[in-house]
Motif scaffolding. Structure first.
Motif, short mmCIF file in Angstrom:
data_model
loop_
_atom_site.label_atom_id
_atom_site.label_comp_id
_atom_site.label_asym_id
_atom_site.label_seq_id
_atom_site.Cartn_x
_atom_site.Cartn_y
_atom_site.Cartn_z
N SER A 99 35.55 51.85 44.72
CA SER A 99 36.73 52.40 45.37
C SER A 99 36.72 52.02 46.84
O SER A 99 35.71 51.58 47.38
CB SER A 99 36.74 53.93 45.24
N ARG A 151 39.09 48.62 47.65
CA ARG A 151 38.84 48.76 46.22
C ARG A 151 38.64 47.36 45.67
O ARG A 151 39.48 46.47 45.86
CB ARG A 151 40.02 49.46 45.55
N PRO A 205 39.42 53.47 37.14
CA PRO A 205 38.78 52.49 36.25
C PRO A 205 39.67 52.06 35.09
O PRO A 205 40.42 52.86 34.53
CB PRO A 205 37.56 53.25 35.74
N ALA A 247 42.86 46.07 42.62
CA ALA A 247 41.49 45.83 43.08
C ALA A 247 41.30 44.36 43.43
O ALA A 247 41.83 43.47 42.75
CB ALA A 247 40.49 46.26 42.02
N SER A 299 39.32 43.77 31.16
CA SER A 299 39.30 44.67 32.31
C SER A 299 39.41 43.95 33.65
O SER A 299 39.93 44.52 34.61
CB SER A 299 38.04 45.53 32.30
N HIS A 351 41.98 45.31 36.27
CA HIS A 351 41.61 45.77 37.61
C HIS A 351 42.37 44.99 38.70
O HIS A 351 42.77 45.57 39.71
CB HIS A 351 40.09 45.66 37.80
N THR A 374 34.36 43.42 33.44
CA THR A 374 34.01 43.94 34.77
C THR A 374 32.62 44.55 34.71
O THR A 374 32.34 45.37 33.83
CB THR A 374 35.01 45.03 35.21
N PHE A 391 36.24 44.67 42.65
CA PHE A 391 35.48 44.61 41.40
C PHE A 391 34.79 43.27 41.29
O PHE A 391 35.18 42.27 41.90
CB PHE A 391 36.39 44.82 40.19
N LEU A 411 32.83 48.13 39.75
CA LEU A 411 34.11 48.52 40.35
C LEU A 411 33.81 49.45 41.51
O LEU A 411 33.01 50.39 41.37
CB LEU A 411 35.01 49.22 39.33
N SER A 424 33.03 43.59 49.46
CA SER A 424 34.21 44.40 49.16
C SER A 424 35.01 44.72 50.42
O SER A 424 36.21 44.99 50.35
CB SER A 424 33.80 45.70 48.47
#
Length: 212
Positions: A146, A130, A154, A169, A160, A164, A141, A132, A144, A126
């Motif tokens: 942050s 942010r 979310p 994201a 999703s 996202h 998803t 996912f 997820l 990541s």
């Protein structure tokens, strides 16, 4: 600096869980037991992941989830609001108030084959953004995250992964098969058994076989 994540695992009432598994999981009681077992294996893998600081199970009825507390998870009230996303936002706000600069994550509760190395790899990938992880179909998803001190925001539900992405994201571009393998259908259940499920799910499936 290594990222430390506080993970929120949303879990609906066990009596309402996994209705699409009726063909494979049997009665409502057996489905509830299987849903709890899958959550236990998911939580156990998350707790064994070095980058994970806390695991909070967000529940409508925390009193029915003592088994998850015994594993080391914190079982908290989801606020009683309608929908998974509202519950996640409620608990994420609490986590953020206690630890303003942390990374907050949302992890689906139905990942019974999850391995800590897959979860750790996704967290590392990541890059403190942010981000996912999509499910194996590429539309849903499973995780997820942050950014540090950032909003979780979310958008779980049908489509999703796209939601996202559109909300900013970044997708995790790794194989991580056990993190992508959530269970909604009998085909999903067969797939995770090929990957190798955790001890609690394995025991629940054996109980279901003996009951048939």
């Amino acid at each position: 600096m290594a990222v430390a994540v506080n993970l929120v695992v949303p879990l609906k009432r066990l009596t309402a869980a996994k209705s699409r598994l009726a063909e494979r999981a049997g009665s409502g009681e057996l489905r509830s037991a299987l849903a709890l077992a899958m959550a236990m294996d998911t939580v156990a893998a998350a707790l064994a992941t070095p980058a994970v600081r806390r695991v909070l199970v967000a529940a409508a009825d925390p009193t029915e989830l003592g088994a998850l507390r015994e594993l080391g998870a914190e079982v908290v009230f989801d606020g009683g609001e309608s929908g998974l996303n509202a519950g996640l936002r409620h608990v994420a706000r609490q986590v953020r108030a206690e630890d303003p600069d942390c990374v907050v994550g949302a992890l689906q509760a139905d990942l019974p084959a999850l391995r800590p190395d897959d979860l750790a790899a996704a967290i590392a990938a990541s890059g403190a953004r942010r981000a996912f992880c999509a499910d194996r179909a590429g539309t849903g998803t499973t995780l997820l995250l942050s950014a540090p001190a950032g909003e979780l925001d979310p958008h779980f539900g049908p489509g999703s992964a796209r939601a996202h992405t559109e909300s900013g994201a970044a997708p995790v571009e790794l194989t991580v098969p056990t993190l992508r393998a959530d269970v909604d259908t009998p085909d999903d259940l067969a797939h995770v058994q090929l990957l190798g499920v955790g001890e609690h799910t394995r025991a629940a499936l054996q109980t279901r076989t003996r009951a048939c």
